[in-house]
Scaffold this motif. Structure first.
Motif, short mmCIF file in Angstrom:
data_model
loop_
_atom_site.label_atom_id
_atom_site.label_comp_id
_atom_site.label_asym_id
_atom_site.label_seq_id
_atom_site.Cartn_x
_atom_site.Cartn_y
_atom_site.Cartn_z
N TYR A 146 -7.39 -1.09 7.13
CA TYR A 146 -6.64 -2.19 6.54
C TYR A 146 -5.64 -2.78 7.52
O TYR A 146 -5.30 -3.95 7.45
CB TYR A 146 -5.96 -1.77 5.24
CG TYR A 146 -5.39 -0.37 5.19
CD1 TYR A 146 -6.15 0.68 4.70
CD2 TYR A 146 -4.09 -0.12 5.62
CE1 TYR A 146 -5.64 1.97 4.66
CE2 TYR A 146 -3.57 1.17 5.58
CZ TYR A 146 -4.35 2.21 5.09
OH TYR A 146 -3.83 3.48 5.04
N ASP A 285 3.30 -4.90 -5.39
CA ASP A 285 2.43 -5.91 -6.01
C ASP A 285 2.51 -7.24 -5.26
O ASP A 285 1.50 -7.93 -5.09
CB ASP A 285 2.84 -6.13 -7.48
CG ASP A 285 2.55 -4.91 -8.34
OD1 ASP A 285 1.66 -4.13 -7.97
OD2 ASP A 285 3.24 -4.72 -9.36
N ASN A 288 0.46 -6.90 -2.16
CA ASN A 288 -0.96 -6.87 -2.52
C ASN A 288 -1.46 -8.27 -2.86
O ASN A 288 -2.61 -8.62 -2.60
CB ASN A 288 -1.18 -5.96 -3.74
CG ASN A 288 -0.99 -4.49 -3.39
OD1 ASN A 288 -0.92 -4.12 -2.21
ND2 ASN A 288 -0.88 -3.65 -4.39
N HIS A 289 -0.55 -9.06 -3.46
CA HIS A 289 -0.90 -10.41 -3.89
C HIS A 289 -1.09 -11.35 -2.70
O HIS A 289 -2.05 -12.13 -2.65
CB HIS A 289 0.24 -10.92 -4.79
CG HIS A 289 -0.15 -12.08 -5.66
ND1 HIS A 289 -1.33 -12.15 -6.36
CD2 HIS A 289 0.50 -13.25 -5.92
CE1 HIS A 289 -1.39 -13.28 -7.03
NE2 HIS A 289 -0.29 -13.98 -6.77
N THR A 292 -3.87 -8.97 0.84
CA THR A 292 -4.75 -8.08 0.08
C THR A 292 -5.12 -6.82 0.83
O THR A 292 -5.54 -5.83 0.23
CB THR A 292 -6.04 -8.84 -0.32
OG1 THR A 292 -6.63 -9.39 0.87
CG2 THR A 292 -5.72 -9.96 -1.28
N THR A 294 -3.27 -4.70 1.93
CA THR A 294 -2.33 -3.61 1.62
C THR A 294 -2.72 -2.84 0.37
O THR A 294 -2.05 -1.87 0.03
CB THR A 294 -0.91 -4.17 1.42
OG1 THR A 294 -0.91 -5.06 0.29
CG2 THR A 294 -0.44 -4.91 2.65
N LYS A 295 -3.76 -3.26 -0.31
CA LYS A 295 -4.09 -2.60 -1.58
C LYS A 295 -4.43 -1.14 -1.40
O LYS A 295 -4.30 -0.34 -2.33
CB LYS A 295 -5.24 -3.35 -2.26
CG LYS A 295 -4.81 -4.70 -2.83
CD LYS A 295 -5.93 -5.42 -3.56
CE LYS A 295 -5.41 -6.72 -4.14
NZ LYS A 295 -6.48 -7.50 -4.81
N GLU A 296 -4.88 -0.76 -0.21
CA GLU A 296 -5.22 0.65 0.04
C GLU A 296 -4.00 1.47 0.46
O GLU A 296 -4.07 2.69 0.56
CB GLU A 296 -6.30 0.73 1.13
CG GLU A 296 -7.63 0.10 0.71
CD GLU A 296 -8.69 0.30 1.78
OE1 GLU A 296 -9.02 1.46 2.07
OE2 GLU A 296 -9.16 -0.71 2.33
#
Length: 844
Positions: A146, A285, A288-289, A292, A294-296
Motif C-alpha cells: 500500500y 476514515d 481511507n476516504h 484508499t 491506507t485501508k490496509e
C-alpha cells in the motif's frame, strides 16, 4: 550507503545473534523475496550444547521426555523463522543488495504478522542503540504494497504541471520546466494588511543576500544551531507565487526517491477538498476516504511509521478552525467534524509524531496559533535572474526573448509583478504574440493594458486590429464574460479565490455549461482536476479575478447608463470616485488592484481594444482628468504616504505623472540636505515616497541627511526607511514622537534591518527602552548599532544589556561611547562579552 554499512558492521559487534548470522551468510547478493524460503539459510541450532535450566527435567518418564522433545522442536522452528527474517533484514541493508520488485506482502496472513512484529522489535532495538539511520533505511526498504501504491498514484498525479490549463493533455512534465523558487527561512508570522501586490513591491526592494534561502526539500531540517526538531512548517506566499507548485515538487521528489526518504507516508489534504466533507468521521476514515491505499493500515501503524500531512491553501479554508474551544481528541479512530480533526492534528493532540506542512496566503496565516508552528518559511517566487531565465526558457526565439526581457525591465510595475510566476506566464503569452509579429498595436506598459490584451487573446475575441474577423460570436463572448465577471466580483467581495457549485449557481452560472465558459475563456477559468469529492472552480490567478471583476463593473455600468447624460455631473465620474473612496476605506487594501484595473479600463484607449465587449465607450479625456484630480485631492488629504502609494499607481494607470515630476526636481540634486528649506505639500511628500520606492536606485542604505535632518522628514519618509537594510540617522534631532514612530516601523519587519546609526540624537532612557524591545525580538537580525552621545544613563543601559542577553546571537558591533552607564552596567557589559552565545566583536 557506505555509512549505512558501517552502522551494520557495528551491529555485528553488538548483537551476537547478528554476528552468528554473518558466519552463515552467502556473500552473493540475492534478489529473491524476503518472504521466500530460498532466502532462508540453514537453521542455527541454539539448543545444542548446554541449555539453561529446564523445569521439565524434574519430571522423568516417557511423557515428559516426549513433551520436552516437542517443545525443543517448536522452539527450533521458531528460532529458524526468526533468524531467517533477521538475515533477510540484514541482506536488505547490504550495499550490494540490488533493487528488487519482490517486496510484496506474503499471501500468508500469519507470516506477515510475524514479520511485522519482529520488524517492530528490530526497529525499536536499533533506535535504542542510536542507529536511527539504519532503522529508517530498513523500514523504508521493507515498504509494503500500500505504500508502493500510494507513491505510484501520487507520482502519476504530480509529475505533470499545467500553466493555466486544466486539460491534462496540454500539460508538461514538472521536472522539465521547474525553476527553483526563492524560498526564505524565518518570518514573524504576523499579518500583513497590505494588498498582496504591495507586498510583492516591498519584497522586490530587498537584496537576496539579506535572507536565508532554503531548498524546498529541506524545510523540515533544523537550521544550524537549532536543536529542537521541527514538527510543523507554515509556508506563506501571495496568490500565484508558487506554493502549490512547491508542494507538488516536494511530493514528486519523495515519490521518485530523491528526497525525504525517512518519511514513509505523505498524505496531501488540500483545504479546497476538505471543505467538501460535511459528515463526522475519524482521522483513519478521512484518510481511507481520500487515500484508499491506507485501508490496509491499522490504527497503530500511524504511530509506528513516519507520517506527513500537507495542508495546502489555508486561505481557501471554509471550515471554522477554533483552536480555543474545539474538543480535545487523541484517538485516530474517534469520529469528529473535519475542523476538530484538523485543530487536534495541528495542536499535536492527534499523532504528535506526525509532520505537518501548511501553506497559506499571508492574510490567513494567523489562523494557526504561533505556538503550534515550529518553522515559518516564505515563497518569494522568482528573483530578478530567475524572471529572465523564465522568459528565455519559455520563448524559443532567443532574439525575441531578449526584446521581451528588455521591455519588461523598462516598466517598473510589470517587472515587479514578474516575481509572480503566473504573471510571467501571462506576460509571455501576450508579448510573444504582440512583439513576435508586426503588430501596429501599442505594446502594453501598464497592468491594465497587459491584462486587456491577455483577455482578448484568451477569449479568442479578436478584433479587426488583429485578424480582421471574429473567431466566436461577440454576443456569446459578452454574455460569458459578464457571467464570469459577476462571479469574480461577488466572490471577491466575500474574499473567495475558489468556488463550488453553489457559488456558481448564485452567480447565475449553470454548472452543466461550465465547459462552455472554459471553452470561451481558455486558460482563464478552470475546473480543478483530480479531486474525488466534488467540483472546484477557480480563475487562474487572483489578479485575473480582480481584472474580470473590474471589467464586470464597467460593463454593468455601460448597460445601465446607455444614452444617460447629466449636464451637471457624469455618472462615470461618480462611479470612479465611489470606488476610490471604497478602496481607501479598506483596512487590508482588498480593493487596491481592482481599483487600478477599473481606472485603467476607464481610459478610452483600453475601451477601444474591448470594442467587441463594450457597445460604446463610456469615458472621455475630461472624465479621466477630473478623476485624476480627485485622486490627487485624496493624496493631499491622506496623512499617511504609505496609504497613498496605491493612489499613485492609479494615477499611472490614468497616464498622469504630474506629481512625480514635481518632486523629481529635488531628487536630481546630488548634494546633501536636498530638501532643506523646501516646503513640500502632503501630496508631494507622498509622491517623493512613491518615487523613491519605485526607482531602480538601490535603497540598501538610507541616509536622512541626503534630504533634511529633521524629525518631520523622518516621519514623512518612514515607508522608505522601512524598506532599507542600513539606516543612518546621525544628528537628525529626533524627538520623542519621531523615536516612537521609528521603532514602531522597524518592529513591523525586524528581520530586514542589519545596521542602525542613531548617534548624536537624544532618545534618553525611555527611547532606548523602546529600542530594547526591538532587540529582544527573536526575528531581529541587527548586526551593527551606533548609539554614541545619545544621553543614555544607567536605566537605559540596563534595558539594552537585558535585551542583548535575551537575543545575543546577531549583534557584532555596539557603540555606546559618550553615554553615562553606571559601574554595575559596565560590569554587566563585561559579563555579556564573556557569554559564549554573544557575537559582539567591537564595543565602544
Amino acid at each position: 550507503m557506505a555509512s549505512r554499512m558501517n552502522l551494520s558492521e557495528e551491529h555485528d559487534t553488538q548483537i551476537k545473534t547478528v554476528k552468528s548470522l554473518c558466519q552463515n551468510e552467502s556473500p552473493e547478493p540475492s534478489c529473491v523475496s524476503i518472504k521466500s524460503d530460498q532466502s532462508m539459510g540453514h537453521p542455527l541450532d541454539f539448543s545444542s550444547g548446554d541449555t539453561s535450566a529446564d523445569l521439565s527435567q524434574k519430571h522423568k518418564g516417557p511423557q515428559s521426555h516426549t513433551a520436552k522433545k516437542k517443545l525443543d522442536s517448536i522452539f527450533k522452528e521458531l528460532e529458524h523463522k526468526i533468524i531467517s527474517e533477521l538475515k533477510s533484514f540484514k541482506r536488505l541493508l547490504s550495499p550490494d543488495y540490488p533493487e528488487c520488485s519482490e517486496r510484496d506482502r506474503s499471501d500468508d496472513e500469519g507470516h506477515n504478522r510475524v514479520r511485522e512484529g519482529l520488524l517492530k522489535i528490530t526497529l525499536l532495538l536499533l533506535r535504542k542503540m542510536n542507529q536511527t539511520d539504519l532503522a529508517d533505511t530498513l523500514q523504508t526498504k521493507l515498504m509494503s504494497v500500500y505504500q508502493q501504491k500510494l507513491r505510484s498514484r501520487l507520482q502519476d498525479k504530480y509529475q505533470r504541471l499545467s500553466e493555466g490549463l486544466s486539460n491534462h493533455g496540454d500539460s508538461t512534465r514538472l521536472n522539465e520546466i521547474y525553476t527553483e523558487l526563492y524560498i526564505t527561512e524565518g518570518g514573524s508570522g504576523e499579518v500583513n494588511n497590505e494588498h498582496e501586490v504591495r507586498q510583492i513591491e516591498t519584497v522586490s526592494r530587498r537584496p537576496e543576500t539579506q535572507e536565508t534561502p532554503i531548498n524546498c526539500n529541506d524545510i523540515f531540517k533544523p537550521s544550524p544551531g537549532q536543536d529542537k526538531p521541527i514538527r510543523t512548517v507554515l509556508t506563506k506566499g501571495v496568490a500565484g507565487i508558487g506554493k502549490t507548485v512547491s508542494v507538488q515538487k516536494f511530493i514528486l521528489d519523495w515519490t521518485e526517491g530523491k528526497a525525504n526518504q525517512d518519511v514513509h507516508f505523505i498524505f496531501p489534504l488540500p483545504f479546497r477538498e476538505l471543505n467538501l466533507i460535511q459528515k463526522h468521521l475519524s482521522l483513519v476514515d478521512l484518510l481511507n476516504h481520500l487515500h484508499t491505499e491506507t485501508k490496509e493500515l491499522k490504527s497503530a501503524d500511524y504511530e509506528d511509521y513516519k507520517v506527513m500531512f500537507i495542508f495546502d491553501g489555508l486561505d481557501e479554508c471554509r471550515l471554522r478552525l477554533d483552536f480555543q474551544n474545539s474538543r480535545s481528541l487523541s484517538d485516530v479512530t474517534e469520529s469528529a467534524s473535519v475542523d476538530v480533526l484538523l485543530t487536534n492534528l495541528i495542536k499535536g493532540n492527534l499523532l504528535p509524531s506526525a509532520l505537518l506542512w501548511i501553506t497559506s496566503r499571508p492574510a490567513a496565516a494567523n489562523q494557526i496559533p504561533p505556538e503550534c508552528v515550529h518553522q515559518v518559511t516564505e515563497v518569494r517566487g522568482f528573483n530578478d535572474p530567475q524572471k529572465e531565465e523564465y522568459f528565455r526558457k519559455r520563448i524559443n526565439d532567443p532574439s525575441l526573448a531578449e526584446r521581451i526581457v528588455t521591455h519588461i525591465r523598462s516598466s517598473r510595475s510589470l517587472f515587479i509583478m514578474c516575481h509572480i510566476p503566473v504573471f510571467c506566464w501571462i506576460s509571455a503569452a501576450v508579448l510573444e504574440r504582440m512583439m513576435g509579429k508586426a503588430e501596429s498595436a501599442e505594446i502594453p506598459k501598464t497592468l491594465t493594458q497587459m491584462f486587456t490584451h491577455f483577455l482578448i487573446f484568451q477569449t479568442k475575441l479578436k478584433t479587426q486590429k488583429y485578424d480582421g474577423k471574429y473567431e466566436i460570436n461577440p454576443d456569446q463572448a459578452r454574455k460569458t464574460i459578464l457571467s464570469l465577471g459577476k462571479l469574480a466580483f461577488e466572490q471577491l467581495e466575500k474574499g473567495n479565490l475558489i468556488f463550488y457549485e453553489e457559488d456558481l449557481k448564485e452567480s447565475g452560472i449553470d454548472v452543466r455549461e461550465v465547459s462552455v465558459y472554459s471553452g470561451v475563456c481558455t486558460q482563464i477559468f478552470r475546473e480543478e482536476s483530480g479531486l474525488q469529492l466534488g467540483k472546484v472552480f477557480s480563475f487562474v490567478h487572483l489578479s485575473i479575478q480582480e481584472f474580470l471583476a473590474a471589467l464586470f463593473k464597467l460593463l454593468s455600468f455601460s448597460e445601465q447608463n446607455t444614452g444617460l447624460k447629466n449636464v451637471f455631473r457624469s455618472p462615470m465620474i461618480s462611479l470612479l470616485e465611489r470606488e476610490v473612496d471604497k478602496a481607501l476605506q479598506s483596512e487590508n487594501g482588498h480593493w487596491d488592484l481592482f481599483l487600478r484595473f477599473l481606472l485603467g479600463l476607464s481610459l478610452e484607449s483600453n475601451q477601444t481594444l474591448l470594442q467587441g465587449l463594450l457597445r460604446k465607450t463610456v469615458s472621455s479625456s475630461d472624465i479621466n482628468q477630473e478623476t485624476a484630480e480627485y485622486i490627487k485631492k485624496k493624496i493631499r488629504e491622506n496623512p499617511s504616504p504609505e496609504k497613498s502609494i496605491n493612489l499613485f499607481h492609479c494615477l499611472n494607470e490614468l497616464n498622469d505623472r504630474s506629481l512625480e515630476q514635481e518632486v523629481q526636481t529635488y531628487l536630481s540634486r546630488t548634494d546633501d540636505f536636498r530638501l532643506s528649506g523646501v516646503s513640500l505639500s502632503a501630496a508631494q511628500w507622498s509622491a517623493l515616497v512613491f518615487v523613491l520606492l519605485n526607482s531602480e536606485e538601490d535603497l540598501d542604505e538610507f541616509k536622512l541627511s541626503k534630504y533634511d535632518r529633521s524629525e518631520k522628514c523622518l516621519l514623512r519618509l518612514l515607508p522608505v526607511i522601512k524598506a532599507s537594510r542600513k539606516i543612518n540617522l546621525y544628528g537628525c534631532f529626533i524627538g520623542e514622537e519621531g523615536w516612537s514612530a521609528l521603532i514602531s516601523a522597524l518592529r513591523s519587519n525586524p528581520s530586514h534591518l542589519t545596521e542602525l546609526g542613531l548617534s548624536y540624537n537624544t532618545p534618553g532612557d525611555s527611547g532606548v527602552k523602546l529600542l530594547s524591545a526591538l532587540l529582544e525580538d527573536p526575528h531581529c537580525k541587527l548586526k551593527k548599532l551606533e548609539l554614541s552621545n545619545c544621553s543614555i544613563g544607567e536605566e537605559g543601559c540596563a534595558a539594552l544589556i537585558s535585551a542583548l542577553r535575551s537575543n545575543p546571537s546577531h549583534l557584532t558591533e555596539l557603540d555606546l561611547s559618550g553615554n553615562k552607564p553606571g559601574d554595575s552596567e559596565v560590569k554587566l557589559l563585561s559579563a555579556l562579552l564573556e557569554d559564549p552565545h554573544c557575537k559582539l566583536k567591537k564595543l565602544w
